[in-house]
Design a protein around this motif. Structure first.
Motif, PDB file in Angstrom:
ATOM      1  N   ALA A  22       0.819  -1.210   0.000  1.00  0.00           N
ATOM      2  CA  ALA A  22       0.000   0.000   0.000  1.00  0.00           C
ATOM      3  C   ALA A  22       0.851   1.257   0.000  1.00  0.00           C
ATOM      4  O   ALA A  22       0.484   2.278  -0.585  1.00  0.00           O
ATOM      5  CB  ALA A  22      -0.939  -0.012   1.201  1.00  0.00           C
ATOM      6  N   LYS A  23       1.993   1.181   0.667  1.00  0.00           N
ATOM      7  CA  LYS A  23       2.896   2.335   0.748  1.00  0.00           C
ATOM      8  C   LYS A  23       4.019   2.253  -0.273  1.00  0.00           C
ATOM      9  O   LYS A  23       4.840   3.178  -0.348  1.00  0.00           O
ATOM     10  CB  LYS A  23       3.500   2.432   2.154  1.00  0.00           C
ATOM     11  CG  LYS A  23       2.489   2.694   3.249  1.00  0.00           C
ATOM     12  CD  LYS A  23       3.175   2.814   4.606  1.00  0.00           C
ATOM     13  CE  LYS A  23       2.171   3.105   5.700  1.00  0.00           C
ATOM     14  NZ  LYS A  23       2.824   3.209   7.038  1.00  0.00           N
ATOM     15  N   ASN A  24       4.052   1.133  -1.023  1.00  0.00           N
ATOM     16  CA  ASN A  24       5.130   0.910  -1.996  1.00  0.00           C
ATOM     17  C   ASN A  24       6.493   1.092  -1.333  1.00  0.00           C
ATOM     18  O   ASN A  24       7.382   1.787  -1.843  1.00  0.00           O
ATOM     19  CB  ASN A  24       4.990   1.862  -3.188  1.00  0.00           C
ATOM     20  CG  ASN A  24       5.432   1.204  -4.481  1.00  0.00           C
ATOM     21  OD1 ASN A  24       5.505  -0.018  -4.575  1.00  0.00           O
ATOM     22  ND2 ASN A  24       5.741   1.997  -5.483  1.00  0.00           N
ATOM     23  N   THR A  25       6.632   0.448  -0.194  1.00  0.00           N
ATOM     24  CA  THR A  25       7.833   0.592   0.617  1.00  0.00           C
ATOM     25  C   THR A  25       8.386  -0.765   1.000  1.00  0.00           C
ATOM     26  O   THR A  25       7.635  -1.676   1.357  1.00  0.00           O
ATOM     27  CB  THR A  25       7.543   1.418   1.880  1.00  0.00           C
ATOM     28  OG1 THR A  25       7.078   2.719   1.487  1.00  0.00           O
ATOM     29  CG2 THR A  25       8.798   1.590   2.733  1.00  0.00           C
ATOM     30  N   LEU A  26       9.693  -0.879   0.924  1.00  0.00           N
ATOM     31  CA  LEU A  26      10.425  -2.077   1.306  1.00  0.00           C
ATOM     32  C   LEU A  26      11.089  -1.814   2.648  1.00  0.00           C
ATOM     33  O   LEU A  26      11.549  -0.700   2.900  1.00  0.00           O
ATOM     34  CB  LEU A  26      11.484  -2.397   0.250  1.00  0.00           C
ATOM     35  CG  LEU A  26      12.342  -3.628   0.457  1.00  0.00           C
ATOM     36  CD1 LEU A  26      11.516  -4.892   0.188  1.00  0.00           C
ATOM     37  CD2 LEU A  26      13.555  -3.582  -0.457  1.00  0.00           C
TER      38      LEU A  26
END
Length: 120
Positions: free
Chosen positions: A72-76
């Motif tokens: 959802a946050k496009n975060t790794l």
């Protein structure tokens, strides 16, 4: 425009924890965390296949580091626990749309890196 931006590095005492984050633009087949210490080769730490969520962790960090993603946050993320002085390095986020490169250290897109320093 492809962009990977790492954050969360810093200085910590041995035994401590840090969580690195990598904000990503675009979609990738896989994403990973790497590190490089001065005078040493780049080391692959962990990889995640973004669609399936399947992960890989190098033996050197298995049980201490965990890769994860927030779609959802496009975060790794890389959760790092029980840090050791030998974990001191520049940590990089990387990504690729080419499946055959995912198990390698030759991913196509790279962030600028974030420094992690662990003191004894």
């Amino acid at each position: 425009q492809v962009q990977l931006v790492e954050s969360g590095g810093g200085s910590v005492q041995a035994g401590g924890s840090l969580r690195l984050a990598c904000a990503a633009s675009g979609s990738y087949y896989c994403m990973g965390w790497f590190r490089q210490a001065p005078g040493k080769e780049r080391e692959r730490l962990a990889t995640i296949f973004t669609s399936s969520g399947i992960t890989y962790h190098a033996d050197s960090v298995k049980g201490r580091f965990t890769i994860s993603q927030d779609n959802a946050k496009n975060t790794l993320y890389l959760q790092m626990n029980s840090l050791k002085p030998e974990d001191t390095a520049m940590y990089y986020c990387a990504a690729d749309i080419r499946i055959f490169y995912c198990p390698t250290a030759s991913l196509q897109y790279w962030g600028q890196g974030t420094q992690v320093t662990v003191s004894s």
